[in-house]
Design a protein around this motif. Structure first.
Motif, mmCIF file in Angstrom:
data_model
loop_
_atom_site.group_PDB
_atom_site.id
_atom_site.type_symbol
_atom_site.label_atom_id
_atom_site.label_comp_id
_atom_site.label_asym_id
_atom_site.label_seq_id
_atom_site.Cartn_x
_atom_site.Cartn_y
_atom_site.Cartn_z
ATOM 1 N N LEU A 165 7.433 -1.262 -9.296
ATOM 2 C CA LEU A 165 8.587 -0.472 -8.842
ATOM 3 C C LEU A 165 8.880 -0.746 -7.366
ATOM 4 O O LEU A 165 8.130 -0.343 -6.479
ATOM 5 C CB LEU A 165 8.297 1.010 -9.085
ATOM 6 C CG LEU A 165 9.465 1.984 -9.106
ATOM 7 C CD1 LEU A 165 10.496 1.603 -10.155
ATOM 8 C CD2 LEU A 165 8.953 3.393 -9.362
ATOM 9 N N PHE A 166 9.968 -1.437 -7.086
ATOM 10 C CA PHE A 166 10.169 -1.997 -5.752
ATOM 11 C C PHE A 166 10.291 -0.979 -4.615
ATOM 12 O O PHE A 166 9.928 -1.296 -3.479
ATOM 13 C CB PHE A 166 11.375 -2.952 -5.739
ATOM 14 C CG PHE A 166 12.718 -2.292 -5.700
ATOM 15 C CD1 PHE A 166 13.296 -1.923 -4.496
ATOM 16 C CD2 PHE A 166 13.430 -2.064 -6.866
ATOM 17 C CE1 PHE A 166 14.542 -1.317 -4.455
ATOM 18 C CE2 PHE A 166 14.678 -1.463 -6.841
ATOM 19 C CZ PHE A 166 15.233 -1.085 -5.630
ATOM 20 N N PRO A 167 10.798 0.244 -4.839
ATOM 21 C CA PRO A 167 10.863 1.161 -3.690
ATOM 22 C C PRO A 167 9.515 1.402 -3.026
ATOM 23 O O PRO A 167 9.450 1.613 -1.813
ATOM 24 C CB PRO A 167 11.416 2.449 -4.317
ATOM 25 C CG PRO A 167 12.224 1.985 -5.480
ATOM 26 C CD PRO A 167 11.453 0.813 -6.029
ATOM 27 N N TYR A 180 9.512 4.613 6.030
ATOM 28 C CA TYR A 180 9.442 3.822 4.802
ATOM 29 C C TYR A 180 9.276 4.737 3.590
ATOM 30 O O TYR A 180 9.924 4.549 2.556
ATOM 31 C CB TYR A 180 8.277 2.832 4.859
ATOM 32 C CG TYR A 180 8.239 1.898 3.673
ATOM 33 C CD1 TYR A 180 8.801 0.628 3.746
ATOM 34 C CD2 TYR A 180 7.684 2.298 2.463
ATOM 35 C CE1 TYR A 180 8.797 -0.218 2.654
ATOM 36 C CE2 TYR A 180 7.682 1.469 1.358
ATOM 37 C CZ TYR A 180 8.231 0.201 1.457
ATOM 38 O OH TYR A 180 8.235 -0.625 0.356
ATOM 39 N N SER A 181 8.399 5.741 3.709
ATOM 40 C CA SER A 181 8.181 6.658 2.598
ATOM 41 C C SER A 181 9.468 7.419 2.256
ATOM 42 O O SER A 181 9.785 7.631 1.076
ATOM 43 C CB SER A 181 7.061 7.649 2.931
ATOM 44 O OG SER A 181 5.808 6.986 3.029
ATOM 45 N N ILE A 185 1.274 -9.394 0.074
ATOM 46 C CA ILE A 185 1.885 -8.135 0.496
ATOM 47 C C ILE A 185 1.787 -7.108 -0.624
ATOM 48 O O ILE A 185 2.029 -7.407 -1.795
ATOM 49 C CB ILE A 185 3.362 -8.361 0.875
ATOM 50 C CG1 ILE A 185 3.459 -9.065 2.228
ATOM 51 C CG2 ILE A 185 4.134 -7.063 0.931
ATOM 52 C CD1 ILE A 185 4.870 -9.325 2.685
ATOM 53 N N GLY A 186 1.407 -5.889 -0.256
ATOM 54 C CA GLY A 186 1.395 -4.785 -1.199
ATOM 55 C C GLY A 186 0.211 -4.741 -2.145
ATOM 56 O O GLY A 186 0.130 -3.839 -2.989
ATOM 57 N N GLY A 216 3.862 1.630 -0.401
ATOM 58 C CA GLY A 216 3.653 2.963 -0.945
ATOM 59 C C GLY A 216 4.914 3.825 -0.927
ATOM 60 O O GLY A 216 6.008 3.336 -0.663
ATOM 61 N N PRO A 217 4.746 5.118 -1.224
ATOM 62 C CA PRO A 217 3.485 5.829 -1.487
ATOM 63 C C PRO A 217 2.795 5.341 -2.756
ATOM 64 O O PRO A 217 3.426 4.726 -3.614
ATOM 65 C CB PRO A 217 3.927 7.291 -1.636
ATOM 66 C CG PRO A 217 5.372 7.218 -2.034
ATOM 67 C CD PRO A 217 5.919 6.003 -1.368
#
Length: 479
Positions: A159-161, A246-247, A123-124, A166-167
């Protein structure tokens, strides 16, 4: 762990923020890194090692690139860094795709080739690899410094946010904020408001609309013309409110921690050309592709034909960035082709004066989203055929019985919100300031107070709705 879950809202986030604000300024990056790694490990702890190794690799190579910048050795180190990052992305994201494609080419499947395993997509990975790449390229160009503490750089990558969907952040935009940033009650409240808006987009709109989209695509061979159009429009809205939600949450969480992230969406469904659409949709990706791929390929400096070829190449690669599937290749070709036509005809410059520009742009975007959503090319063309009436207007009557009033109502509400959102956002921005009287009491204008109360009510209603629904991951987790 997802933002729209009880474990995040009522366990992880309160504990993290409490620890974060109790941590001295100099060591806040340690808290960010620990919290981000815990957040990522909640999914799978084993892939945390890949994230850490990628971070170490990018940091060490960045130091080498900086030390030898402007020399052949510096370019060589940049090449090693880019190859290493793309290699990780290529193996985990595209190896299965290439093996499947090769097996299909020779008339068998992967089992027929003696391959009985599948790689799991971390993921990510698309987001943190692109952030590492932009750091290396910016250091090579002199746009970013490689003087960061390792802990700050690691906190930036993880950075988890924004880690999961993303962004896409760039270190050059945040390097000063990691060295010094402002924390205030006003900024925290602004971040909380932004987070609540994003949460509402996800829970109240995207999740409520999703059943209509799923119904149309899951029954592409039986769905009638009327229902398939409703389903495709529902997906168009679902994707926007899911991803922009989400953004919004990521930007809001960043503000709670003192960071200012760049905007990732700017009302894309009011665009009057595909060129404008990509200035408004997933802005961090659009800018990344422009600055690090399109310009590197030569941009528009080598003549018209080369410019059109670059546009097509960038959009196809942008499509593949979203996923290893031929559907994304076709989606990228569709957008790249339209961008080339608009560039050749100058349509983007005239679109504001054309009354039909907005509906035409929305139709083009809608057609592209069909292939973007389809599980395979065959299903995509089945949906296109249904949209043209191949299954009749009604199709399978039983499918209409699965349509709920709630999903239809929220789809209509989503359309209205897309129309009024630009003006509503101006109202939201106006609620920030409040006046302090000489006696120390706070004077909140009526409009600001009403918006603030509305946000509180929205938050309460969203949490109540969240409690009654099942787990629903964000769509961009797949990418």
């Amino acid at each position: 762990m997802v933002f729209s879950s009880e474990s995040f809202l009522f366990l992880f986030l309160p504990l993290f923020l409490a620890l974060y604000y109790l941590t001295p300024t100099r060591t806040k990056s340690y808290t960010i890194l620990a919290g981000s790694y815990l957040f990522y490990a909640w999914w799978r702890v084993d892939f945390l090692g890949l994230l850490f190794l990628t971070t170490v690799f990018a940091y060490v190579v960045g130091q080498k690139v900086s030390r030898h910048r402007g020399t052949a050795r510096g370019k060589a180190w940049l090449g090693i860094g880019v190859a290493g990052c793309l290699g990780v992305l290529g193996v985990f994201k595209y190896l299965n795709f290439f093996l499947d494609s090769f097996a299909a080419l020779v008339g068998t499947d992967t089992a027929g080739l003696g391959i009985h395993w599948r790689l799991i997509l971390p993921i990510g990975i698309s987001f943190y690899i692109f952030q590492a790449l932009s750091y290396l390229i910016d250091v090579h160009r002199g746009d970013a410094k490689a003087d960061a503490r390792f802990i700050d750089f690691a906190a930036f990558i993880a950075l988890f946010p924004q880690l999961i969907a993303g962004p896409i952040l760039r270190y050059k935009d945040l390097e000063d904020q990691f060295k010094s940033r402002t924390h205030s009650a006003e900024m925290f409240a602004d971040g909380m408001a932004r987070f609540l808006i994003g949460l509402a987009k996800k829970v109240l709109l995207a999740d409520a609309i999703a059943p209509l989209a799923n119904l149309a695509f899951a029954n592409s061979g039986d769905v009638g013309m009327g229902l398939v159009w409703v389903g495709v429009i529902a997906y168009m809205l679902q994707l926007y409110f899911d991803f922009s939600g989400y953004s919004d949450m990521a930007i809001g969480l960043g503000k709670m921690m003192g960071f200012n992230f760049l905007e990732n969406f700017r009302f894309p469904y009011i665009s009057r050309s595909i060129t404008e659409f990509w200035r408004r949709w997933h802005i961090s990706l659009s800018n990344w592709l422009r600055d690090y791929l399109y310009i590197s390929l030569g941009g528009n400096r080598r003549g018209k034909l080369w410019t059109y070829a670059n546009l097509m190449t960038v959009m196809v690669l942008g499509g593949l960035w979203h996923g290893a599937n031929w559907t994304f290749v076709l989606w990228g070709l569709w957008h790249g082709g339209i961008l080339a036509v608009e560039r050749a005809t100058g349509h983007d410059r005239r679109a504001a004066r054309l009354p039909w520009a907005l509906p035409l742009t929305l139709l083009c975007v809608l057609i592209g989203w069909v292939m973007f959503r389809a599980e395979n090319v065959g299903q995509g063309f089945e949906v296109y055929a249904a949209m043209l009436g191949a299954n009749g207007w009604v199709g399978n009557p039983a499918l209409w019985l699965e349509v709920t009033r709630e999903s239809l109502a929220f789809t209509c509400l989503a359309v209205v919100i897309c129309i009024v959102e630009p003006r509503a956002w101006t109202l939201f921005e106006a609620r920030r300031d409040f006046a302090i009287r000489p006696d120390g009491t706070v004077a909140i204008p009526m409009v600001q107070g009403a918006v603030s109360l509305g946000l509180i009510a929205l938050g309460v209603f969203t949490v109540m709705k969240l409690a009654e629904q099942s787990y629903s991951p964000f769509l961009y987790f797949h990418f």
